[in-house]
Write a protein that holds these residues in place. Structure first.
Motif, PDB file in Angstrom:
ATOM      1  N   ASN B  42      28.795 -25.511 -11.297  1.00  0.00           N
ATOM      2  CA  ASN B  42      27.942 -26.471 -10.576  1.00  0.00           C
ATOM      3  C   ASN B  42      27.970 -27.857 -11.223  1.00  0.00           C
ATOM      4  N   ARG B  43      28.093 -27.889 -12.510  1.00  0.00           N
ATOM      5  CA  ARG B  43      28.161 -29.182 -13.215  1.00  0.00           C
ATOM      6  C   ARG B  43      29.384 -29.985 -12.791  1.00  0.00           C
ATOM      7  N   GLY B  46      29.097 -29.930  -8.249  1.00  0.00           N
ATOM      8  CA  GLY B  46      27.982 -30.743  -7.769  1.00  0.00           C
ATOM      9  C   GLY B  46      27.271 -30.167  -6.571  1.00  0.00           C
ATOM     10  N   ASP B  47      27.661 -29.009  -6.108  1.00  0.00           N
ATOM     11  CA  ASP B  47      26.988 -28.379  -4.972  1.00  0.00           C
ATOM     12  C   ASP B  47      26.934 -26.870  -5.246  1.00  0.00           C
ATOM     13  N   LYS B  48      25.725 -26.306  -5.143  1.00  0.00           N
ATOM     14  CA  LYS B  48      25.563 -24.910  -5.573  1.00  0.00           C
ATOM     15  C   LYS B  48      26.357 -23.925  -4.719  1.00  0.00           C
ATOM     16  N   MET B 123      20.709 -31.708 -14.968  1.00  0.00           N
ATOM     17  CA  MET B 123      21.783 -31.321 -14.043  1.00  0.00           C
ATOM     18  C   MET B 123      21.841 -32.293 -12.864  1.00  0.00           C
ATOM     19  N   ARG B 124      20.653 -32.660 -12.376  1.00  0.00           N
ATOM     20  CA  ARG B 124      20.613 -33.590 -11.244  1.00  0.00           C
ATOM     21  C   ARG B 124      21.198 -34.944 -11.635  1.00  0.00           C
ATOM     22  N   ASP B 127      24.850 -34.686 -11.612  1.00  0.00           N
ATOM     23  CA  ASP B 127      25.349 -34.639 -10.227  1.00  0.00           C
ATOM     24  C   ASP B 127      25.474 -36.024  -9.617  1.00  0.00           C
ATOM     25  N   GLN B 128      24.593 -36.933 -10.058  1.00  0.00           N
ATOM     26  CA  GLN B 128      24.598 -38.283  -9.485  1.00  0.00           C
ATOM     27  C   GLN B 128      25.735 -39.158 -10.023  1.00  0.00           C
ATOM     28  N   GLU B 131      32.432 -38.956  -9.594  1.00  0.00           N
ATOM     29  CA  GLU B 131      33.264 -37.768  -9.891  1.00  0.00           C
ATOM     30  C   GLU B 131      33.995 -37.849 -11.235  1.00  0.00           C
ATOM     31  N   ARG B 134      31.788 -37.776 -14.237  1.00  0.00           N
ATOM     32  CA  ARG B 134      31.193 -36.443 -14.399  1.00  0.00           C
ATOM     33  C   ARG B 134      32.159 -35.473 -15.086  1.00  0.00           C
ATOM     34  N   ASN B 138      31.317 -34.022 -18.761  1.00  0.00           N
ATOM     35  CA  ASN B 138      31.154 -32.562 -18.916  1.00  0.00           C
ATOM     36  C   ASN B 138      32.118 -31.986 -19.947  1.00  0.00           C
TER      37      ASN B 138
END
Lengths: 298, 184
Positions: B42-43, B46-48, B123-124, B127-128, B131, B134, B138
């Motif tokens: 998810n990290r 970005g979408d579960k 996490m949120r 997500d923001q 790409e 992120r 990570n």
């Protein structure tokens, strides 16, 4: 290196973070797993449509292997009882005509079982002597015959245990048409007899032992390969490295070492650095001692 | 030490059972690692929902490649790397990773950062992030990869990886400060 505070914060909070997957995800996982296992059960045949070719190839390889192996082992069954070299041919013949007189007697003493009867018939091949073995029913064993037929006696004894007390031992008496005495038969049989080994209860096996003339012995002897010669052959076929390693093992366990026997005349005390330390030291000691001895001798 | 060893032994037992393609062991592996690996996926994704699909694919890959596990080091670490690779492949296949070639002009503050924010809040924030930021953040900050490895994984240069990381940090720091203020 010190971690950046932002990195440290996120790593601390998120490295071990967990999010519970939905039930739907588990169902999807199970479905994929099932699909995977169904594919696997089909195995090579489901995945590969050319499996017929592979099967044919495997068959050819198997046939070749069997052929090669059978060629390497031509003596097969004959080797089974040939503990020592022999020049006697063993022939199995149907015994119906010989056993006619004795068969009913045995049948009468047994409870429906047939008895294994073995007869031994010596005959000289070159002189066309014909020896006819004739079974007689006598409670007393002839010592000379008893000795010559000892392997057979064991079998008849074994069978006799299954019989009633009335059962008589079936012994063999050789009648030579050419005037050979029983003693001759005995001495001859002791040296050359080879007993046909495969017989089952209910079968009648006649063993005709044919002595070969002295001149022929040399021709027939190589037919049977002794165990020692097989070992020697295997030893010769060993690679040089295998022999060298063998000698090294002898040295390691304090046994006699024969470097010259494997064709090593001189050796340098140089050892690969990649070897383990202990092994390296052992090999170095070994080589240095051998060189020392060789130099002292010279 | 003994606890670590016994943990590894248990992990290795599970890995051996999975190597035998034992379906119970495969399900056990899912149950053991799914929640952790979903968070990892998810990290990156970005979408579960998408992350769940990626995770399931990751597990299938693990079952295919289990014979490559050499029983040296952590089995969980090995599982995690496969999941990360799967997530990266997914992100790449879906859309191009935005690569900002500009170096960060403003370096984020180096002072120690403490927050009462929960993992979900962090996490949120991740997500923001764009790409590219992120991915690099990570891989570098949480998984511990170096810039060379990140460059190879993402197909970018080490310099680009460094700049992306710096930008990510700056953005995260400013967002964190805003969030802290709004909470207070």
């Amino acid at each position: 290196m010190k971690k950046h505070p932002i990195d440290e914060l996120f790593a601390r909070k998120l490295a071990e973070h967990r999010q519970e997957p939905s039930q739907k995800a588990f169902e999807k996982f199970q479905a994929r797993l099932q699909e995977k296992q169904t594919k696997r059960r089909g195995g090579v045949f489901a995945i590969n449509r050319n499996w017929g070719y592979y099967a044919a190839a495997a068959g050819v390889v198997a046939a070749l292997t069997i052929g090669i192996l059978s060629q390497h082992n031509p003596d097969n069954g004959k080797m089974a009882y040939s503990g020592k070299p022999t020049n006697v041919e063993t022939v199995e013949k149907p015994a119906a005509p010989v056993n006619q007189d004795s068969a009913p007697a045995i049948a009468g003493t047994e409870t429906g079982k047939k008895v294994n009867t073995v007869e031994q018939m010596p005959s000289a091949k070159l002189t066309n002597d014909i020896a006819i073995a004739k079974r007689i029913h006598t409670p007393v064993k002839t010592s000379a015959i008893d000795e010559t037929t000892s392997p057979i006696e064991e079998s008849t004894d074994a069978i006799a245990q299954n019989q009633t007390e009335e059962t008589q031992h079936t012994l063999l008496q050789a009648e030579t048409l050419t005037g050979k005495t029983a003693a001759d038969v005995e001495t001859f049989s002791d040296e050359n007899s080879s007993i046909a080994s495969k017989y089952n209860i209910g079968e009648t096996v006649v063993v005709v032992i044919t002595p070969i003339a002295p001149g022929e012995e040399t021709l027939t002897q190589p037919l049977v390969e002794t165990e020692s010669s097989v070992e020697e052959k295997a030893e010769k076929e060993k690679s040089f490295l295998a022999k060298l390693y063998g000698e090294y093992k002898h040295f390691k366990y304090g046994e006699k070492v024969d470097l010259k026997g494997i064709g090593v005349k001189d050796a340098m005390a140089k050892v690969d650095e990649g070897l383990f330390k202990e092994e390296r030291e052992d090999v170095r000691d070994f080589v240095q001692r051998r060189i020392g001895r060789i130099q002292r001798r010279e | 030490m003994t606890r670590i060893l016994s943990l590894f032994t248990n992990e290795y037992d599970l890995a051996r059972a999975v190597q035998r393609q034992d379906s119970k062991a495969q399900t056990r592996l899912y149950e053991k690692f799914a929640s952790k690996m979903l968070a990892v996926c998810n990290r990156y994704v970005g979408d579960k929902m998408e992350a769940e699909d990626v995770m399931i694919e990751g597990f299938m890959k693990i079952f295919d490649k289990i014979d490559q596990f050499t029983f040296q080091g952590s089995f969980e670490g090995w599982v995690r790397r496969i999941m990360i690779n799967e997530a990266l492949m997914y992100v790449r296949s879906k859309k191009m990773i935005a690569v900002d070639l500009e170096y960060a002009i403003e370096e984020p503050n180096d002072s120690a950062f403490s927050t009462d924010l929960e993992a979900e809040d962090l996490m949120r924030l991740i997500d923001q992030l764009p790409e590219g930021y992120r991915m690099v953040f990570n891989l570098y900050a949480i998984e511990g990869y170096n810039h060379q490895e990140i460059g190879e994984l993402l197909g970018i240069s080490e310099g680009t990886s460094k700049s992306q990381l710096s930008r990510a940090r700056t953005l995260l720091q400013s967002k964190l400060m805003k969030l802290e203020k709004s909470v207070i």
